[in-house]
Scaffold this active site. Structure first.
Site: not given
Length: 412
Positions: A268, A323, A326, A332
């Site tokens: 990541e 997203e 999250k 985030e």
């Protein structure tokens, strides 16, 4: 892949008019992307296939083994890492349960879907949970044993992803060491990698280094745009970006334990395009520069100063989509290269002929069909570089080691 579905065709058209043009997979052979799905508004996996291909990614990492995704990518040639969450580690120690999981979630999709790896848990060692830590390696061994039994161990490996916070020292890169309390666990895992031929995975986020101390850390250094860089005083190796310094610190840490040749993959790394008021640097412009320059470096097959050939360096960008479900700070929910609609979150600096410039970094807006989205004012920079490493904590700033500040990131 020929696109027949009208919605997928719409996505392709929008990619073209937004300036986020197709990059040949042969140009970005080492780039992967994390496909997280903590959202309620994402396109179907069938519509994701052309998006993945549009950025030239040839590898996808999942946090589960979603059957819809694995079926949608059948016969595309895209390599997959499938994942097992931390909550399954205790169960996977049972050989029968491990075999059943592999049969249902890996073997069932081979060979049409190119599954090459299973990640067991995520950043387990930095949870400070002794039970979870104790379950990790037995689960890895059990899953590998299942692969051996099913005759799949030559094509599918088993590994786990670590936070950079397993390091006690990361500066200078040549002085990288593993935390003393984690050495027994890390050494056993490294021995497993050596015996099974699987890679060591690290999650590394220079963004959190900059966010934690923007006055000390050079923004250009974390965005691959440094004109001066830093020199490791012990090796005289020159570093022009923080990510490669972090990777070499990991190489040094593994070498200090006697494991000098294990491949290290970056499972990541990424940069958010939006953040809260206190999340300095989280802008579309900085996200564009970080990911665009990262991809440019990878197209050059450029390794780190310690391992310059770059042959075994695989990097997975976080993440494919924003997203919306999250938890945590605004950042985030804004790591995506794409919005859920399939529209790019920002331009990556791809030129009109669909390739990244080989001569300039992604600094000024590119000559794409439309301009990138407006960004917030640039975050302050400084002439100091500084090296920071990342933990799995929820954004807390821990006590600094010498020359190392430790910031945090929520888990996927």
């Amino acid at each position: 892949m020929e696109i027949r579905d009208p919605i997928a065709h719409y996505f392709q058209i929008m990619l073209l008019i937004s300036g986020y043009l197709y990059v040949s997979p042969t140009l970005v052979s080492s780039i992967g992307v994390n496909y997280g799905q903590i959202a309620d508004n994402l396109p179907s996996p069938e519509h994701v296939v052309p998006l993945v291909k549009s950025i030239g990614a040839t590898k996808v990492k999942l946090y589960d083994a979603d059957s819809r995704v694995l079926r949608a990518f059948a016969n595309t040639g895209v390599e997959f890492i499938v994942g097992l969450g931390n909550e399954y580690l205790a169960k996977m120690q049972d050989p029968d349960k491990a075999k059943s999981w592999v049969k249902s979630n890996v073997q069932a999709y081979l060979p049409a879907t190119k599954i090459t790896c299973i990640t067991v848990g995520n950043e387990v060692l930095t949870f400070n949970d002794s039970t979870l830590t104790g379950n990790l390696l037995p689960a890895m061994r059990s899953l590998h044993g299942a692969l051996v039994t099913l005759g799949l161990d030559k094509q599918v490996t088993v590994t786990t992803a670590h936070s950079l916070a397993i390091l006690e020292t990361s500066y200078p890169p040549s002085a990288g060491t593993v935390r003393k309390d984690l050495i027994p666990y890390v050494t056993e895992i490294l021995d497993f990698h050596l015996k099974t031929g699987s890679p060591f995975l690290i999650n590394a986020y220079p963004f959190f280094a900059y966010k934690a101390n923007p006055k000390q850390v050079s923004l250009d250094f974390v965005l691959f745009q440094s004109t001066t860089g830093v020199v490791d005083p012990a090796t005289n190796l020159h570093y022009d970006n923080m990510l490669f310094a972090q990777i070499d610190a990991v190489y040094s840490a593994l070498a200090s334990l006697g494991y000098k040749k294990l491949p290290v993959h970056i499972s990541e790394t990424g940069w958010p395009s939006r953040g809260d008021e206190d999340e300095v640097g989280a802008t579309p412009e900085n996200a564009r520069k970080y990911n665009g320059n990262l991809i440019k470096v990878m197209t050059q097959k450029k390794g780190t100063p310690m391992r310059p050939n770059g042959g075994d360096l695989n990097i997975y960008v976080f993440a494919l989509f924003n997203e919306n479900l999250k938890p945590g700070p605004t950042s985030e929910r804004n790591y995506g290269l794409f919005k859920p609609s399939g529209i790019p979150a920002y331009s990556l600096g791809i030129t009109g002929n669909g390739v990244l410039s080989n001569t300039t970094s992604v600094g000024a807006p590119s000559t794409s069909i439309s301009n990138p989205p407006p960004s917030a004012p640039p975050a302050p920079t400084s002439t100091s570089t500084g090296f920071l490493s990342i933990t799995s904590g929820a954004g807390a700033l821990a006590e600094p080691c010498p020359d190392v500040f430790i910031a945090g990131k929520d888990l996927q």
